[in-house]
Design an enzyme around this catalytic site. Structure first.
Site, PDB file in Angstrom:
ATOM      1  N   ASP A 352       0.834  -1.206   0.000  1.00  0.00           N
ATOM      2  CA  ASP A 352       0.000   0.000   0.000  1.00  0.00           C
ATOM      3  C   ASP A 352       0.868   1.255   0.000  1.00  0.00           C
ATOM      4  O   ASP A 352       0.531   2.265   0.606  1.00  0.00           O
ATOM      5  CB  ASP A 352      -0.960   0.011   1.199  1.00  0.00           C
ATOM      6  CG  ASP A 352      -1.980   1.141   1.126  1.00  0.00           C
ATOM      7  OD1 ASP A 352      -2.288   1.583   0.012  1.00  0.00           O
ATOM      8  OD2 ASP A 352      -2.451   1.595   2.182  1.00  0.00           O
ATOM      9  N   HIS A 670     -15.309   2.702  12.400  1.00  0.00           N
ATOM     10  CA  HIS A 670     -15.623   2.786  13.832  1.00  0.00           C
ATOM     11  C   HIS A 670     -14.423   2.541  14.739  1.00  0.00           C
ATOM     12  O   HIS A 670     -14.572   2.567  15.964  1.00  0.00           O
ATOM     13  CB  HIS A 670     -16.748   1.807  14.170  1.00  0.00           C
ATOM     14  CG  HIS A 670     -18.042   2.135  13.486  1.00  0.00           C
ATOM     15  ND1 HIS A 670     -18.820   3.211  13.847  1.00  0.00           N
ATOM     16  CD2 HIS A 670     -18.674   1.539  12.434  1.00  0.00           C
ATOM     17  CE1 HIS A 670     -19.887   3.257  13.066  1.00  0.00           C
ATOM     18  NE2 HIS A 670     -19.823   2.263  12.198  1.00  0.00           N
TER      19      HIS A 670
END
Length: 740
Positions: A352, A670
């Site tokens: 990434d 979350h």
């Protein structure tokens, strides 16, 4: 000089008229010459008032190139085409900074992340907010002039990796251009905010494409990319549209498509030879979601490309290969989109390590030769200096600690991989992690000191191949969720520690970096890793906001803190500066979130330190000037007592299964370990949320808030398992709170 068809008298009259007209022209030109001299004596604000009356937002290529002639404005994303985020304004300086106070504040009406750089032209500010909403504001008073809401479907939030953010607009010849989360490019009237045109930029709206980046404009073209390579099935590209009507001028794909079909442009045939397997069925990634820079000196457009999709190269390109043009800096002809050169920062991308971070253009003397260079600090931890004309690699020094590679070989241009950090063999930890050594947050430059100011991060990542792929060799990409091919459940992933090194604590810094020597001249340590981008000014100052909720100014020469203001809201966005009526202003968006939501409060380690958790995350546009007349409203700390949880009949197997589901589908918004940041922390669910949990999670009861249902992926048993895990964590941590 009689006309052959006229008599003598008529000719005399006409000649007299011509002579009189010629005299008027000469007098008019003399007046114009005189006006040029007078203009130099007219204050800036009077001169710009004339422009304002002609057309609001009348910015063009010439003005942006010559932005130093009107330093009172901030005309483009990085102020001018060099994107150095350096302002010649110096009224606010080391001697006057102690008088800097809030002048006005605008409530942005959101608790989500704010990342945009405002554009200011002749007293009018144009700035974007969450859900791609655009605001026009009187930059002197903070009065809102108009607001445009593109009505992005709230269900699109499930396609987003990193919050419903937007990094800014472009303003050009009376129009405001911006991208929307759902992939549209929209043109508005800068004066009224009315829609002029809008087009869908997506090649496939069923895929998980989004737009969060700011467009750039030059020579009648607006350039825009998109994001989504962390999600599913996305293929990267950048597009150029006609500013007047939105017609597509050209498009450059960053990864090749199906090789059995004709390639869209010649560069892709070459790129396809660096891929294996059936990569096109997974999209491939390489999205252009942030860095787009126009270079008027070479008429080039530099784009930074993103990570592979999925991250794990074993899945998308099983026999390896460089996988062009992932994680690359690509130079395109700005008129045609034809590639002039490319440089790949991370061949075989699997970590990434995007190269989408900001690109700065500058003139540097390199080894005794004057060079026109571009500079970038991408995620992989190395700072690159390239020749803008040829793409030649000039420098590649690490700007943060790196252990995935030992160095970059300047002869080959390739990183030399550390063989002990191969996650195909075992679970390992690496630096930089997936957040990178530097994220999308802006960096700035001081042309006097030749230093780059970078908001760096040190946050390791634990990488491990997805268990199901490891066991079966099969991988299924799921829609509207993260698809990396690696494990996201860190509780179930123990990294190999045989090298004897310990994983360092998570930190963030602001560093003053020498791009040629690789030396860090000074650094400022922050309490958290996720902080804002800097602004450098001729006043000898570097401004930066941070996650603790402070906007601060440092001495550009030594990093000494010279001014600090608690704004009670975490900051990711970079500041800008401008001048009206001979007074300099500093303006910044305050509002935390973005990709940092995944880490939350670092499993409780930062409890009481993050402003977004401590006070709430009330998004604001804050503007300061010397002797400002307003006061920042002090906020009371939130009560973080976890409420009593319901008693449920859940097994250890339910809780463990729920932990895995939560890590893969819920944590990205979350927070890991049920420690949320700016999006609902589920330890604090209300009685009603407990009661309607399944309706929310499966059926999308709160879709209009951005919480689309997951019934396409999860069933009622899965929902109960997730619920069991959340309640278990909340119960244990409530008990711990009460004991303390």
């Amino acid at each position: 000089m009689a006309h052959p068809s006229l008599n003598r008298k008529s000719a005399i009259i006409i000649n007299a008229i011509l002579l009189f007209s010629l005299a008027l022209i000469i007098i008019y030109k003399l007046i114009l010459i005189s006006e040029v001299k007078i203009t130099k004596e007219i204050p800036i604000e009077n001169e710009t008032e004339v422009i304002k009356k002609e057309k609001i937002g009348n910015i063009n290529t010439e003005r942006i190139i010559n932005a130093n002639n009107e330093p009172q404005n901030w005309l483009s994303h990085g102020r001018d085409y060099h994107e150095q985020r350096y302002s010649p304004l110096n009224q606010i300086n080391l001697e006057t900074i102690n008088k800097l106070e809030l002048e006005w504040s605008l409530d942005m009406g959101t608790k989500r992340g704010l990342e945009a750089t405002p554009i200011i032209d002749n007293g009018i500010m144009f700035v974007s907010s969450t859900w791609s909403v655009v605001h026009a504001v009187d930059a002197k008073t903070g009065k809102e002039l108009w607001v445009y809401d593109p009505d992005v479907p709230r269900s699109w939030a499930r396609k987003v990796c990193c919050d419903v953010v937007n990094r800014g607009v472009a303003v050009w010849e009376g129009q405001v251009y911006f991208g929307t989360i759902d992939g549209r490019l929209i043109s508005l009237d800068a004066k009224t905010g009315k829609n002029i045109w809008e087009i869908n930029t997506l090649i496939d709206s069923d895929k998980d494409y989004t737009i969060t980046g700011a467009p750039r404009v030059a020579n009648g073209k607006v350039y825009i990319g998109n994001g989504g390579a962390d999600m599913g099935g996305v293929r990267g590209y950048v597009s150029a549209y006609n500013t007047k009507n939105g017609n597509l001028e050209w498009r450059f794909f960053t990864v090749p498509g199906d090789p059995s079909l004709p390639f869209e442009h010649p560069e892709l045939e070459m790129a396809s030879k660096t891929w294996t397997g059936q990569w096109w069925t997974m999209g491939g990634g390489g999205t252009v979601w942030n860095a787009i820079v126009f270079d008027p000196e070479f008429n080039q457009l530099y784009i930074g490309t993103g990570n592979g999709s999925p991250w794990n190269q074993q899945i998308r390109s099983p026999e390896g290969g460089d996988n062009l043009f992932l994680s690359s800096i690509v130079a395109l002809n700005a008129d045609t989109g034809k590639m002039n050169w490319y440089y790949q920062t991370t061949p075989e991308e699997r970590w990434d390590y995007t190269a989408t971070q900001d690109i700065i253009l500058a003139d540097l003397n390199v080894d005794g030769e004057d060079r026109k260079v571009l500079m970038q600090a991408p995620k992989n931890g190395f700072f690159y200096v390239l020749d803008r004309k040829t793409g030649e690699l000039l420098r590649a020094n690490n700007y943060v600690k790196t252990n995935w590679a030992t160095h970059v070989d300047l002869k080959t241009g390739r990183p030399v991989l550390n063989p002990n950090k191969d996650y195909y063999e075992k679970a390992i930890w690496i630096l930089p992690g997936t957040y990178g050594g530097h994220g999308w947050q802006a960096m700035s430059y001081d042309p006097k000191q030749k230093l780059v100011f970078i908001p760096t991060m040190e946050i390791a990542a634990v990488h491990r191949v997805k268990k199901t792929f490891e066991e079966t060799g099969l991988y299924k990409m799921l829609p509207e969720t993260v698809n990396t091919g690696t494990e996201f459940n860190l509780f179930d992933t123990v990294p190999d520690m045989s090298d004897g090194d310990n994983i360092p604590p998570i930190t963030g810094e602001l560093i003053a970096f020498d791009p040629l020597t690789g030396e860090t001249r000074w650094s400022v340590k922050h309490k958290q890793f996720w902080n804002g981008g800097p602004l450098t000014t001729a006043g000898g100052l570097v401004f930066q906001g941070n996650a603790s909720g402070f906007l601060e100014a440092y001495n550009a020469k030594n990093g000494k803190l010279v001014w600090s203001k608690n704004v009670y809201t975490g900051i990711m966005a970079p500041p800008v500066t401008y001048m009206i009526d001979e007074e300099q202003y500093i303006s910044i968006l305050a509002g935390d979130g973005g990709a940092s939501n995944f880490l939350g409060d670092n499993f409780g380690i930062w409890e009481g330190q993050l402003a977004s958790i401590k006070y709430g995350n009330y998004g604001k546009l804050l503007t300061f000037k010397l002797n400002g007349k307003s006061k920042i409203e002090a906020l009371e700390e939130k009560d973080l007592s976890i409420p009593e949880q319901p008693i449920i009949n859940a097994s250890l197997e339910d809780i463990k299964a729920g932990q895995d589901i939560y890590a893969n589908y819920c944590a990205i918004c979350h927070g890991s370990g049920v420690h949320g940041k700016t999006i609902s922390d589920l330890r604090y669910m209300s009685k009603e949320t407990h009661e309607y949990f399944n309706e929310i999670v499966l059926n999308g009861m709160l879709e209009e808030n951005g919480m689309k249902g997951f019934s396409d992926i999860l069933n009622e048993k899965n929902a109960f398992e997730v619920y069991s895990y959340i309640v278990d964590v909340a119960t244990k941590e409530r008990s711990l709170q009460q004991r303390n």
